[in-house]
Write an enzyme that holds these catalytic residues in place. Structure first.
Site, PDB file in Angstrom:
ATOM      1  N   HIS A 154       0.708  -1.090  -0.179  1.00 46.16           N
ATOM      2  CA  HIS A 154      -0.184   0.028   0.228  1.00 46.16           C
ATOM      3  C   HIS A 154       0.861   1.004   0.060  1.00 46.16           C
ATOM      4  CE1 HIS A 154       0.946   0.771   4.153  1.00 46.16           C
ATOM      5  NE2 HIS A 154       0.408  -0.482   4.508  1.00 46.16           N
ATOM      6  N   CYS A 162       3.381  -4.672   6.736  1.00 47.84           N
ATOM      7  CA  CYS A 162       3.259  -4.703   5.187  1.00 47.84           C
ATOM      8  C   CYS A 162       4.398  -4.089   4.450  1.00 47.84           C
ATOM      9  CB  CYS A 162       1.848  -3.603   4.870  1.00 47.84           C
ATOM     10  SG  CYS A 162       0.229  -3.959   5.842  1.00 47.84           S
TER      11      CYS A 162
END
Length: 480
Positions: A154, A162
């Protein structure tokens, strides 16, 4: 000439954009402020031209490769011969944890392995600008009891497990994946590795506890390097298997079916393995007695701390392991790890004490009052301050009377009681009686005789001591 002018203009626009980090990705030419619809963003003309030069269609399939140690994300795209070529490399803005796979929820580890990305995993409404869910846990992770949720690629440059990019990078990656799905690609393969699995890197990390897991991933890595096509991935016996022709279905937790490697691939891989082993032996000699120190996330952040200056708090680049780590002697690494462990234990002890204190004081709202001391303490009276005398008071006639002790009064009864004690003195020997008394004893006897009252005198009146006369101070020369 026109291409270079466009590229220079794009670089200037990106530099003026507040969120672009030139140190992370100097080639990104996206101006976020000018984008009206981020999900429909079209890749730039320079990128389309590069695709054409490499024999790629705009909607041809892609594959993503991540290398944690270098902190890079690569986009590979198929050409007309269905061979994948490197289209673009992005610097990962932030990834959390250390090298190694994600095992459980909350461990801050970013996933490692092979993950299929489907259109349903594209999130245009992400709180982190745009996002693609990695699909963790996959079949391998589930078979091995690994857990975790919402592991993404992202934007926003902030990670807690992430792979986080800048918004400019993410809008391009999102657009490339979107276009490949429009072209008919069913899933984009994400290959997440700890590092490039070369012979030297494998030798450098040979002592890492994850080395067996990485050797398993290396099979898929090598086959992509040789074929330039994403490998077919399956799981059985809780292990990854790549490009295997099977006699039956694959069961991630069950026994593998009868498998065989395609002959052409087998020949190509045999030649590759021979060359690899030669390089590995050389690397082992190079790193004999040396081990790689894998830096922590905090150590990686320290080397890029200046990049956070002037940005929002959420912007948190982490740097890469190659810049923060180093080769060390094995003995030196053991000492360093021991010191780190001691510091961590101390930190944990402090946290435990802090939590216990907060619990005992209800978060600091109620501080316990110490109980009173049961042992009585002596009362110390303050000294009475005497008034100071002035200089002229030295010549005053009046002076305070000296405090003398009270006179001692001896009653007749006390005198009668004391008399027998005097007579009870022990008798002296004849020799002692003939010997003359010393002068000091004769003088003491005379004084005793003179001062001791007789019984008759004591009966008439009590004996009182005479009050001594007042003594004039030597300095008082005036006055009566």
């Amino acid at each position: 000439m026109r291409f270079w002018n466009l590229l220079a203009s794009a670089a200037i626009v990106a530099a003026l954009a507040g969120c672009t980090n030139e140190t992370l990705d100097a080639t990104t030419s996206v101006d976020i402020k000018s984008v009206r619809n981020k999900t429909e963003y079209q890749v730039s003309a320079p990128m389309v031209k590069k695709m054409s030069e490499l024999g790629m269609q705009k909607q041809a399939p892609i594959a993503l490769r991540i290398f944690k140690e270098e902190g890079t994300l690569e986009v590979w795209k198929a050409n007309t011969a269905n061979r994948f070529q490197l289209l673009k490399t992005y610097k990962i803005c932030a990834w959390s944890g250390k090298l190694g796979p994600k095992v459980k929820e909350g461990d801050r580890q970013a996933p490692e392995g092979f993950y299929p990305l489907f259109p349903r995993q594209m999130n245009p409404n992400s709180n982190y600008y745009l996002a693609i869910n990695t699909g963790y846990p996959n079949a391998y992770d589930k078979a091995n009891g690994r857990q975790g949720t919402h592991l993404m690629i992202h934007g926003a440059c902030s990670s807690s497990g992430c792979y986080s990019m800048t918004d400019e990078q993410m809008i391009e990656i999102f657009a490339l994946a979107r276009d490949s799905f429009k072209g008919g690609q069913e899933s984009v393969q994400l290959q997440a590795f700890p590092f490039r699995m070369t012979a030297e890197n494998m030798a450098r990390h040979r002592d890492n506890p994850n080395i067996d897991f990485w050797k398993m991933l290396k099979v898929g890595y090598d086959q992509f390097e040789v074929t330039k096509r994403p490998p077919e991935v399956n799981v059985c016996e809780k292990k990854y298997v790549f490009n295997q022709q099977a006699s039956g279905p694959f069961n991630p937790g069950g026994q593998c079916p009868a498998m065989s490697t395609p002959p052409a691939l087998q020949v190509a891989m045999a030649s590759f393995e021979k060359s690899y082993q030669t390089d590995y032996d050389k690397a082992m000699k190079k790193y004999d007695g040396m081990v790689w120190y894998e830096p922590s996330e905090a150590e990686r952040k320290a080397i890029v701390a200046k990049q956070r200056v002037g940005r929002e708090l959420a912007y948190a680049p982490t740097g890469n392991s190659l810049d923060a780590g180093k080769m060390m002697k094995a003995s030196d690494l053991e000492k360093k790890i021991a010191l780190q462990k001691e510091a961590e234990e101390t930190k944990q002890a402090v946290e435990i004490q802090k939590k216990e204190l907060e619990k005992a004081t209800d978060g600091g709202k109620h501080v316990p009052v110490p109980a009173a001391n049961p042992i009585p303490q002596p009362v110390i009276q303050a000294a009475v301050e005497q008034p100071k005398k002035s200089f002229w008071s030295l010549f005053s006639k009046s002076e305070p009377e000296l405090q003398m002790p009270a006179p001692v009064v001896i009653t007749p009864e006390q005198q009668a009681t004391a008399a027998p004690l005097t007579q009870a003195a022990p008798a002296t020997t004849a020799k002692q009686a003939k010997a003359p008394a010393p002068a000091a004893q004769q003088q003491a006897a005379a004084v005793t005789t003179a001062t001791t009252p007789s019984a008759d005198a004591a009966a008439e009146a009590p004996v009182m001591t005479e009050e001594p006369p007042k003594k004039r101070p030597f300095w008082k020369i005036w006055g009566n």
